[in-house]
Design an enzyme around this catalytic site. Sequence first.
Site, PDB file in Angstrom:
ATOM      1  N   ASP A 130      -2.850  -0.011   7.432  1.00 44.26           N
ATOM      2  CA  ASP A 130      -3.944  -0.257   6.485  1.00 44.26           C
ATOM      3  C   ASP A 130      -5.154  -0.881   7.160  1.00 44.26           C
ATOM      4  O   ASP A 130      -5.005  -1.778   8.007  1.00 44.26           O
ATOM      5  CB  ASP A 130      -3.475  -1.246   5.400  1.00 44.26           C
ATOM      6  CG  ASP A 130      -3.070  -0.548   4.117  1.00 44.26           C
ATOM      7  OD1 ASP A 130      -3.465   0.609   3.896  1.00 44.26           O
ATOM      8  OD2 ASP A 130      -2.352  -1.188   3.328  1.00 44.26           O
ATOM      9  N   GLU A 189      -1.804   4.978  -6.572  1.00 44.90           N
ATOM     10  CA  GLU A 189      -1.059   3.770  -6.983  1.00 44.90           C
ATOM     11  C   GLU A 189      -1.364   3.434  -8.438  1.00 44.90           C
ATOM     12  O   GLU A 189      -2.531   3.428  -8.859  1.00 44.90           O
ATOM     13  CB  GLU A 189      -1.411   2.574  -6.090  1.00 44.90           C
ATOM     14  CG  GLU A 189      -0.678   1.300  -6.570  1.00 44.90           C
ATOM     15  CD  GLU A 189      -0.691   0.125  -5.611  1.00 44.90           C
ATOM     16  OE1 GLU A 189      -1.271   0.230  -4.516  1.00 44.90           O
ATOM     17  OE2 GLU A 189      -0.115  -0.918  -5.999  1.00 44.90           O
TER      18      GLU A 189
HETATM   19  O1  KIV Z   1      -0.393  -2.381   1.297  1.00 44.90           O
HETATM   20  C1  KIV Z   1       0.515  -1.654   0.872  1.00 44.90           C
HETATM   21  O2  KIV Z   1       1.713  -1.914   1.045  1.00 44.90           O
HETATM   22  C2  KIV Z   1       0.123  -0.451   0.145  1.00 44.90           C
HETATM   23  C3  KIV Z   1       1.198   0.253  -0.604  1.00 44.90           C
HETATM   24  C4  KIV Z   1       1.546  -0.537  -1.786  1.00 44.90           C
HETATM   25  C5  KIV Z   1       0.827   1.654  -0.910  1.00 44.90           C
HETATM   26  O3  KIV Z   1      -1.002  -0.079   0.154  1.00 44.90           O
END
Ligand code: KIV
Length: 273
Positions: free
Chosen positions: A87, A186
């Site tokens: 991310d 989500e």
């Molecule tokens: O940060 C995370 O774990 C996510 C998932 C919930 C898709 O973005």
Amino acid sequence: MSNTPVKRLSVPNIMAKKGKEPIVSLTAYTTPVAQLMDDDVDLILVGDSLGMVIYGLDTTLAVTTEMMIAHGQAVMRGSKKACVMVDLPFGSYQESPEQAFRTASRILQETGAAAVKLEGGEEMAETVEFLTKRNIPVCGHVGLMPQAVQMMGGFKVAGKNDAGVQKVIRDSHAIADAGAFAVVLEGVVEPVAETITQQLSIPTIGIGASPACDGQVLVCDDIFGVFQGFKPKFVKRYAQVGQTMQDAAKQYADEVRSRAFPSMEYCFQPNKK
Ligand code: KIV
């Protein structure tokens, strides 16, 4: 036993699963957890949810690029087969496509992961296009976006009224058209996620979305029963590891207090191994 090294799943391998077989995805943040799941999952997400489940923060907003890199490296060390994506944390990409490129290229270079994920719909399409045209595979994330928690006033399910439905549809199309290889949906009401999955040529990965999505992702600490904070409706607990750890800590404490541990078996003795 073959000595052939296991080949990691690539971004094109993940894309090729659309319409064929479900994409299995879980988050992981550490080497041992990545090792435990690597044989069974296709796509490991080093999610910024680590801020909440590992660091005890109330939201993901304070997560930094350095935290994502450290955990991305740990997960890469623990996995051989799964495709790994990381991310982009809040504040590290929203300012401009150039800022996003600097953060994403640093993450790919320093972790060895295959792709990054970022939150946002139409407003992030230009950034997704900028990154993908420069060879950074991007997964989108629309619907309930945890990094928008302050604007939304909480973690709110998306698509509950007509305007909301149209917005999630527009957002997912914008991200797909911009070149994303997949999109996480989500907290999206069920029929909408199914419609989007049918309309897009890239895989949709649902979390609280629909069984019709091309894949599913959940937070590992939620399915293992480690995270004790709260349990969203979409989480199914497959184990009670937290309870097992608590029981083990209690038994250890009792045995240390009663001097039952360490027994001689756990002590070094002269002339013995
Ligand atoms: O940060 C995370 O774990 C996510 C998932 C919930 C898709 O973005």
